[in-house]
Design an enzyme around this catalytic site. Sequence first.
Site, short mmCIF file in Angstrom:
data_model
loop_
_atom_site.label_atom_id
_atom_site.label_comp_id
_atom_site.label_asym_id
_atom_site.label_seq_id
_atom_site.Cartn_x
_atom_site.Cartn_y
_atom_site.Cartn_z
N HIS A 39 0.83 -1.20 0.00
CA HIS A 39 0.00 0.00 0.00
C HIS A 39 0.86 1.26 0.00
O HIS A 39 0.56 2.23 -0.70
CB HIS A 39 -0.90 0.03 1.24
CG HIS A 39 -1.92 -1.04 1.31
ND1 HIS A 39 -1.81 -2.11 2.18
CD2 HIS A 39 -3.09 -1.24 0.63
CE1 HIS A 39 -2.87 -2.90 2.04
NE2 HIS A 39 -3.66 -2.40 1.11
N ASP A 152 -4.48 -6.77 -7.70
CA ASP A 152 -5.90 -6.94 -8.00
C ASP A 152 -6.12 -6.49 -9.44
O ASP A 152 -6.76 -5.48 -9.70
CB ASP A 152 -6.73 -6.12 -7.02
CG ASP A 152 -6.55 -6.58 -5.59
OD1 ASP A 152 -7.01 -7.69 -5.27
OD2 ASP A 152 -5.93 -5.85 -4.79
N SER A 187 -0.29 -8.94 0.77
CA SER A 187 -1.74 -8.82 0.93
C SER A 187 -2.06 -8.76 2.41
O SER A 187 -1.42 -9.43 3.22
CB SER A 187 -2.45 -10.03 0.30
OG SER A 187 -3.82 -10.05 0.68
N SER A 188 -3.08 -7.97 2.75
CA SER A 188 -3.51 -7.92 4.15
C SER A 188 -3.97 -9.29 4.64
O SER A 188 -3.83 -9.62 5.82
CB SER A 188 -4.66 -6.91 4.30
OG SER A 188 -4.24 -5.63 3.89
#
Length: 282
Positions: A39, A152, A187-188
């Site tokens: 992010h 994504d 990824s979270s």
Amino acid sequence: MPLAIVRTVADLRAQVAAWRRAGENVGLVPTMGALHSGHLSLVTLAKTRAQRVVASVFVNPTQFAPHEDFDAYPRDEAKDAALLESVGCDLLFAPTVTEMYAPGFSTTVTVSGVSEPLDGAARPGHFAGVATVVSKLLLQCGPDVAVFGEKDYQQLQVIKRLVADLDIPVEVIGAPTARAQDGLALSSRNAYLTTAEREAAPSLAAALRDAVERLRAGTPVDRVENTGRAALERAGFSRIDYFEVRDAASLAELGPGPITGPARVLAAGILGKTRLIDNMAV
């Protein structure tokens, strides 16, 4: 000075308007929080394209199915704010569900075509939730640029289609997938993996890399897809939603023979209790 946080659309618009009066342009990085270095790379990229950067943190309920992990999805606003501040983000927009979806809310944005295969088939309704919330964020902030991660990839293509079709005046930028040293896409949801699952998880990226090499060598699409699925089964994935070679822009099916133009290999599957997705360009 700590990062400023606003929670209402009115306050967001007031700050953006002040920047515009000062002659500054604006970038937006929409997130669902639980931030990691992937992010932060989006914020860093946005800062190269805009003088001011807004990051939104909103776990969007409309893109989760009833059986999915909305309630369990990791949330830590204080940590997210500290991370955003560390890379020079200018403002955090952290609305409540009621602020985003007021009582009586009844509008859904649906993008057909590019949203239908892959995750569109595996997670019905997911991309309608994504398209609706992204439409709202773009209209609420009115940014010059908006940055989304290529991890994504289908979501990125849906948003590009949405922006083009609705004439939303923003440039959508795709940022390269951030990866751990062993190749696993950040990824979270990686936080859900057990130690053993975390050791197996890089097999997803490895299968994609192998598929890219085979496709470049002229191997037929159907054979590449079968090989990829078999590799994930051997690695311990209990369910494979897809391992497919698609047109890079439209996500139309390719094959069964060799590819003849730009393509993307996309995969998603369940490892333990965690759904992992990844993709690579050919």
